[in-house]
Design an enzyme around this catalytic site. Structure first.
Site, mmCIF file in Angstrom:
data_model
loop_
_atom_site.group_PDB
_atom_site.id
_atom_site.type_symbol
_atom_site.label_atom_id
_atom_site.label_comp_id
_atom_site.label_asym_id
_atom_site.label_seq_id
_atom_site.Cartn_x
_atom_site.Cartn_y
_atom_site.Cartn_z
ATOM 1 N N HIS A 441 0.809 -1.216 0.000
ATOM 2 C CA HIS A 441 0.000 0.000 0.000
ATOM 3 C C HIS A 441 0.845 1.271 0.000
ATOM 4 C CE1 HIS A 441 -3.752 1.837 -0.184
ATOM 5 N NE2 HIS A 441 -4.343 1.373 0.901
ATOM 6 N N ARG A 442 2.159 1.155 0.223
ATOM 7 C CA ARG A 442 3.027 2.324 0.087
ATOM 8 C C ARG A 442 3.160 2.713 -1.388
ATOM 9 N NH1 ARG A 442 8.412 0.043 2.763
ATOM 10 N NH2 ARG A 442 7.820 -1.587 1.281
#
Length: 470
Positions: A441-442
């Site tokens: 999700h980064r």
């Protein structure tokens, strides 16, 4: 005072050290010796198999002679740089035991073609350590062959071959690649190397072969690559068994813990009707252009993921923590998770985005076959960008896969089952599966991750999109 006999005797015996395979590994376990004291060995002959933290690797010895001593028994973990075998390179001349003397300093590494000396530890070909080999290697383009040939002649005399003619150039290639070339009838001297340091790779051999490789034994990718190793015998009444954590299992544990607690995982799911994909698989099996390669649902799923990445290239990236940068990858090294007796490994298909469907099928077949034989090299598991894990082979509907370290996404494929499905307004039996996409999700926002998963599902539902979207 050192006598002439001591000096000649010391030069007579050569030691082979546990080599650095070029992947930053510090130790390896000796799984099996293929030679014993008294056996004659030749340059390039495989003498043992070792297990690193990533794979089982065969080690060839870089000189001729007769095995004098095996320093470690099977099952011993040895540090890189330790001597594992001593070889008599001039049998029949002098005493039968090596002289206990200070080890001779290793020769300085040769200068690079551009004149710069290598800095620090230099990665080397598996089995050749950091010392110079007695075998003349093929000169790189742009280098002068005469000085190298003279050096090879001198080194050959030092190794006990006598002042014979200069040996022919011997191409750089690992034993599995040499075997592949032999099986395909390819002379390695005619192959143009593309690997680092002039090493011939499997891809180079295939490129030199005919467009359609010889049919191999069918590889069932719908079944596990190999059954788990049988557990050790347990004493009657024992309530626990302790198994040392080492080798591939240790590497898996470290990688999964590092990934799970470094990259914030998000997993999304979709259930899709793949009936048309299954029909396409059946048709491709009869296609003459696919002769000699294994066609299965995993092939179409892999192609679908590659097309989805092409439509959403931002998903193919990596997080550089040290430089605080997102690294966009303009290539796809497609990883395929495989269960082996030694544990989970994830070899990848280099530049999978450039391969046609027949080429991708051949690459998948070779990858699975190599993993089944336990011959996957560390290099084959390095540099992956995205991965597919086919948990459906175990009858599992889906899962929440953990990212392979350094990658941005992993697609889990569930079992394909006949289920009631609303099709054209009516409930009909259809082939259905569930897909799960985990992503970092980064790097990947929910919208991007959803688009990638939706594209894969849409292609599997309507395979003609492989043409219209590609």
């Amino acid at each position: 005072m050192t006598t002439m006999t001591d000096t000649s005797n010391a030069a007579r015996f050569r030691e082979f050290k546990m080599p650095d395979v070029g992947e930053g590994l510090t130790e390896a376990e000796i799984l099996k010796w293929f030679v014993q004291p008294g056996d004659t060995v030749t340059d390039g002959q495989v003498v043992c198999e070792v297990e690193t933290a990533k794979a089982a690797v065969e080690l060839p010895i870089p000189f001729d002679g007769v095995v004098h001593e095996l320093r470690f028994p099977e099952g011993t973990t040895v540090d890189v740089g330790q001597v594992i075998i001593a070889v008599d390179v001039a049998p029949g001349s002098g005493d039968d035991a090596p002289v206990a003397a200070e080890p001779a300093p290793e020769p300085a590494p040769a200068a690079e073609p551009d004149g710069e000396a290598p800095k620090g530890r230099t990665p080397v070909l598996v089995g050749y350590g950091v010392a110079e080999s007695s075998t003349k290697r093929r000169a790189r383009k742009g280098t002068e062959a005469a000085p190298a040939a003279a050096s090879a002649a001198i080194q050959g005399e030092m190794n006990g071959h006598g002042p014979a003619a200069v040996p022919e150039a011997r191409p750089l290639a690992k034993p599995p690649v040499r075997k592949l070339a032999k099986d395909l009838g390819i002379d390695l001297a005619t192959v143009t190397p593309t690997g680092e340091g002039g090493v011939i790779t499997r891809e180079d051999v295939h490129a030199a072969a005919t467009p359609t490789p010889a049919p191999a034994a069918p590889v069932q990718t719908e079944t596990p690559v190999a059954a788990p190793a049988a557990p050790a015998p347990v004493a009657s009444g024992a309530r626990e068994t302790r198994i040392p954590v080492k080798g591939v299992r240790k590497a898996i544990a470290q990688a999964m813990v590092g990934s799970a607690f470094t990259a914030p995982h998000v997993t999304e799911f979709v259930t899709v009707d793949v009936t048309r994909t299954m029909k396409l698989v059946a048709e491709l099996k009869e296609d003459k252009d696919m002769a000699g390669v294994r066609v299965n649902p995993l092939l179409i799923i892999a192609k679908a993921l590659l097309v989805a990445i092409k439509r959403n290239p931002e998903v193919n990236a990596a997080w550089d923590e040290a430089n605080q940068e997102i690294v966009q990858k303009h290539y796809v090294n497609l990883g395929i998770a495989a269960a082996t007796p030694r544990g989970l490994i994830v070899p990848n298909i280099k530049d999978a985005h450039e391969q046609t469907l027949p080429q991708l099928a051949a690459s998948l077949g070779e990858l699975v076959s190599t993993a089944r034989e336990g011959k996957t090299s560390p290099a084959a598991m390095a540099g992956g960008t995205v991965t597919i894990t086919n948990v459906g082979v175990f009858g599992v509907d889906t899962g929440t896969p953990i990212l392979n370290p350094g990658e941005s996404a992993i697609l889990a494929v569930g079992a394909i089952k006949l289920q009631p499905w609303v099709h054209k307004g009516k409930v009909k039996p259809r082939q259905v599966t569930t897909l799960a996409l985990s992503f970092d999700h980064r790097l990947v926002d929910g919208e991007l991750g959803s688009k990638v998963l939706a594209d894969v599902a849409a292609i599997l539902e309507q395979p003609k999109r492989l043409i219209t979207w590609a």
